[in-house]
Design a protein around this motif. Structure first.
Motif, PDB file in Angstrom:
ATOM      1  N   ALA A 121      40.448  30.412 -27.506  1.00 46.72           N
ATOM      2  CA  ALA A 121      41.187  29.165 -27.308  1.00 46.72           C
ATOM      3  C   ALA A 121      41.115  28.763 -25.848  1.00 46.72           C
ATOM      4  O   ALA A 121      41.300  29.588 -24.957  1.00 46.72           O
ATOM      5  CB  ALA A 121      42.632  29.338 -27.729  1.00 46.72           C
ATOM      6  N   LYS A 122      40.838  27.476 -25.611  1.00 39.56           N
ATOM      7  CA  LYS A 122      40.806  26.939 -24.255  1.00 39.56           C
ATOM      8  C   LYS A 122      41.644  25.677 -24.237  1.00 39.56           C
ATOM      9  O   LYS A 122      41.682  24.943 -25.216  1.00 39.56           O
ATOM     10  CB  LYS A 122      39.373  26.642 -23.821  1.00 39.56           C
ATOM     11  CG  LYS A 122      38.532  27.889 -23.707  1.00 39.56           C
ATOM     12  CD  LYS A 122      37.186  27.581 -23.139  1.00 39.56           C
ATOM     13  CE  LYS A 122      36.408  28.885 -23.057  1.00 39.56           C
ATOM     14  NZ  LYS A 122      35.200  28.731 -22.302  1.00 39.56           N
ATOM     15  N   THR A 123      42.279  25.437 -23.148  1.00 38.00           N
ATOM     16  CA  THR A 123      43.143  24.266 -23.009  1.00 38.00           C
ATOM     17  C   THR A 123      42.545  23.338 -21.971  1.00 38.00           C
ATOM     18  O   THR A 123      42.067  23.785 -20.937  1.00 38.00           O
ATOM     19  CB  THR A 123      44.558  24.692 -22.573  1.00 38.00           C
ATOM     20  OG1 THR A 123      45.070  25.612 -23.527  1.00 38.00           O
ATOM     21  CG2 THR A 123      45.478  23.498 -22.479  1.00 38.00           C
ATOM     22  N   THR A 124      42.595  22.056 -22.272  1.00 36.05           N
ATOM     23  CA  THR A 124      42.138  21.055 -21.318  1.00 36.05           C
ATOM     24  C   THR A 124      43.156  19.934 -21.288  1.00 36.05           C
ATOM     25  O   THR A 124      43.847  19.690 -22.280  1.00 36.05           O
ATOM     26  CB  THR A 124      40.737  20.524 -21.690  1.00 36.05           C
ATOM     27  OG1 THR A 124      40.314  19.623 -20.672  1.00 36.05           O
ATOM     28  CG2 THR A 124      40.732  19.821 -23.020  1.00 36.05           C
ATOM     29  N   ALA A 125      43.259  19.261 -20.171  1.00 32.62           N
ATOM     30  CA  ALA A 125      44.212  18.164 -20.025  1.00 32.62           C
ATOM     31  C   ALA A 125      43.444  16.894 -19.680  1.00 32.62           C
ATOM     32  O   ALA A 125      43.137  16.649 -18.522  1.00 32.62           O
ATOM     33  CB  ALA A 125      45.230  18.490 -18.940  1.00 32.62           C
ATOM     34  N   PRO A 126      43.122  16.089 -20.688  1.00 31.38           N
ATOM     35  CA  PRO A 126      42.396  14.840 -20.412  1.00 31.38           C
ATOM     36  C   PRO A 126      43.318  13.826 -19.730  1.00 31.38           C
ATOM     37  O   PRO A 126      44.546  13.934 -19.819  1.00 31.38           O
ATOM     38  CB  PRO A 126      42.001  14.360 -21.810  1.00 31.38           C
ATOM     39  CG  PRO A 126      43.021  14.951 -22.718  1.00 31.38           C
ATOM     40  CD  PRO A 126      43.410  16.264 -22.095  1.00 31.38           C
ATOM     41  N   PRO A 127      42.733  12.847 -19.055  1.00 31.65           N
ATOM     42  CA  PRO A 127      43.559  11.783 -18.467  1.00 31.65           C
ATOM     43  C   PRO A 127      44.417  11.125 -19.558  1.00 31.65           C
ATOM     44  O   PRO A 127      44.053  11.118 -20.738  1.00 31.65           O
ATOM     45  CB  PRO A 127      42.528  10.796 -17.920  1.00 31.65           C
ATOM     46  CG  PRO A 127      41.274  11.602 -17.746  1.00 31.65           C
ATOM     47  CD  PRO A 127      41.308  12.654 -18.812  1.00 31.65           C
ATOM     48  N   GLU A 128      45.552  10.597 -19.165  1.00 31.11           N
ATOM     49  CA  GLU A 128      46.531  10.046 -20.113  1.00 31.11           C
ATOM     50  C   GLU A 128      45.920   8.996 -21.052  1.00 31.11           C
ATOM     51  O   GLU A 128      46.179   9.010 -22.256  1.00 31.11           O
ATOM     52  CB  GLU A 128      47.717   9.438 -19.346  1.00 31.11           C
ATOM     53  CG  GLU A 128      48.847   8.968 -20.237  1.00 31.11           C
ATOM     54  CD  GLU A 128      49.494  10.085 -21.048  1.00 31.11           C
ATOM     55  OE1 GLU A 128      49.882   9.818 -22.198  1.00 31.11           O
ATOM     56  OE2 GLU A 128      49.597  11.213 -20.549  1.00 31.11           O
ATOM     57  N   LYS A 129      45.103   8.080 -20.510  1.00 28.06           N
ATOM     58  CA  LYS A 129      44.496   7.038 -21.352  1.00 28.06           C
ATOM     59  C   LYS A 129      43.601   7.662 -22.426  1.00 28.06           C
ATOM     60  O   LYS A 129      43.658   7.267 -23.586  1.00 28.06           O
ATOM     61  CB  LYS A 129      43.696   6.062 -20.494  1.00 28.06           C
ATOM     62  CG  LYS A 129      43.100   4.903 -21.284  1.00 28.06           C
ATOM     63  CD  LYS A 129      42.388   3.934 -20.361  1.00 28.06           C
ATOM     64  CE  LYS A 129      41.819   2.719 -21.014  1.00 28.06           C
ATOM     65  NZ  LYS A 129      41.303   2.802 -22.336  1.00 28.06           N
ATOM     66  N   LEU A 130      42.794   8.635 -22.041  1.00 26.47           N
ATOM     67  CA  LEU A 130      41.926   9.306 -22.993  1.00 26.47           C
ATOM     68  C   LEU A 130      42.743  10.050 -24.042  1.00 26.47           C
ATOM     69  O   LEU A 130      42.448  10.004 -25.232  1.00 26.47           O
ATOM     70  CB  LEU A 130      40.978  10.266 -22.279  1.00 26.47           C
ATOM     71  CG  LEU A 130      40.063  11.101 -23.164  1.00 26.47           C
ATOM     72  CD1 LEU A 130      39.178  10.204 -24.030  1.00 26.47           C
ATOM     73  CD2 LEU A 130      39.215  12.036 -22.321  1.00 26.47           C
ATOM     74  N   TYR A 131      43.797  10.731 -23.604  1.00 28.81           N
ATOM     75  CA  TYR A 131      44.663  11.443 -24.542  1.00 28.81           C
ATOM     76  C   TYR A 131      45.250  10.471 -25.569  1.00 28.81           C
ATOM     77  O   TYR A 131      45.269  10.757 -26.768  1.00 28.81           O
ATOM     78  CB  TYR A 131      45.784  12.176 -23.801  1.00 28.81           C
ATOM     79  CG  TYR A 131      46.754  12.844 -24.728  1.00 28.81           C
ATOM     80  CD1 TYR A 131      46.436  14.064 -25.327  1.00 28.81           C
ATOM     81  CD2 TYR A 131      47.978  12.253 -25.041  1.00 28.81           C
ATOM     82  CE1 TYR A 131      47.318  14.673 -26.214  1.00 28.81           C
ATOM     83  CE2 TYR A 131      48.856  12.853 -25.915  1.00 28.81           C
ATOM     84  CZ  TYR A 131      48.530  14.066 -26.497  1.00 28.81           C
ATOM     85  OH  TYR A 131      49.388  14.656 -27.371  1.00 28.81           O
ATOM     86  N   SER A 132      45.710   9.323 -25.089  1.00 31.06           N
ATOM     87  CA  SER A 132      46.292   8.318 -25.993  1.00 31.06           C
ATOM     88  C   SER A 132      45.273   7.842 -27.020  1.00 31.06           C
ATOM     89  O   SER A 132      45.593   7.685 -28.199  1.00 31.06           O
ATOM     90  CB  SER A 132      46.815   7.117 -25.199  1.00 31.06           C
ATOM     91  OG  SER A 132      47.860   7.503 -24.348  1.00 31.06           O
ATOM     92  N   GLU A 133      44.035   7.622 -26.573  1.00 31.73           N
ATOM     93  CA  GLU A 133      42.992   7.173 -27.490  1.00 31.73           C
ATOM     94  C   GLU A 133      42.641   8.256 -28.512  1.00 31.73           C
ATOM     95  O   GLU A 133      42.459   7.967 -29.698  1.00 31.73           O
ATOM     96  CB  GLU A 133      41.760   6.733 -26.711  1.00 31.73           C
ATOM     97  CG  GLU A 133      41.991   5.441 -25.929  1.00 31.73           C
ATOM     98  CD  GLU A 133      40.759   4.985 -25.183  1.00 31.73           C
ATOM     99  OE1 GLU A 133      39.640   5.267 -25.639  1.00 31.73           O
ATOM    100  OE2 GLU A 133      40.927   4.331 -24.134  1.00 31.73           O
ATOM    101  N   LEU A 134      42.557   9.498 -28.042  1.00 32.93           N
ATOM    102  CA  LEU A 134      42.282  10.603 -28.965  1.00 32.93           C
ATOM    103  C   LEU A 134      43.409  10.767 -29.977  1.00 32.93           C
ATOM    104  O   LEU A 134      43.170  11.027 -31.157  1.00 32.93           O
ATOM    105  CB  LEU A 134      42.075  11.909 -28.197  1.00 32.93           C
ATOM    106  CG  LEU A 134      40.771  12.035 -27.429  1.00 32.93           C
ATOM    107  CD1 LEU A 134      40.797  13.264 -26.526  1.00 32.93           C
ATOM    108  CD2 LEU A 134      39.587  12.095 -28.381  1.00 32.93           C
TER     109      LEU A 134
END
Length: 76
Positions: free
Chosen positions: A2-15
Motif C-alpha cells: 500500500a502506498k499513499t499519495t496526496a494529489p492537489p485538491e482540484k485533482l482529488y475533487s475530479e477523481l
C-alpha cells in the motif's frame, strides 16, 4: 504494498467525482479504469494513423513490432 499519495485538491475533487459517477468503490479502481481508457485511446489513434497512411502489410508489421517493444519498456 500500500502506498499513499496526496494529489492537489482540484485533482482529488475530479477523481472523487469520477469515482462517484462510475460507481467505483476505490480510487485504485478509478485509476485502473482511466488507464484502461487511455490505453484503448492510444491504440485507436494508432489504428487511425495507420489507416490515414495506407501502410503496406510489411509496414504495419514493423509498426506492430515497435509497439510491442515500446510496451516492454518500463518508462512507456
Amino acid at each position: 504494498v500500500a502506498k499513499t499519495t496526496a494529489p492537489p485538491e482540484k485533482l482529488y475533487s475530479e477523481l472523487l467525482e469520477v469515482k462517484r459517477e462510475s460507481g467505483a468503490e476505490t480510487f485504485a479502481e478509478v485509476v485502473e479504469m482511466l488507464l484502461s481508457i487511455y490505453r484503448r485511446h492510444r491504440v485507436e489513434e494508432l489504428k487511425k494513423a495507420i489507416e490515414r497512411l495506407k501502410l503496406s502489410n510489411e509496414e504495419v508489421e514493423k509498426v506492430e513490432e515497435v509497439v510491442r517493444e515500446a510496451r516492454g519498456r518500463s518508462w512507456w
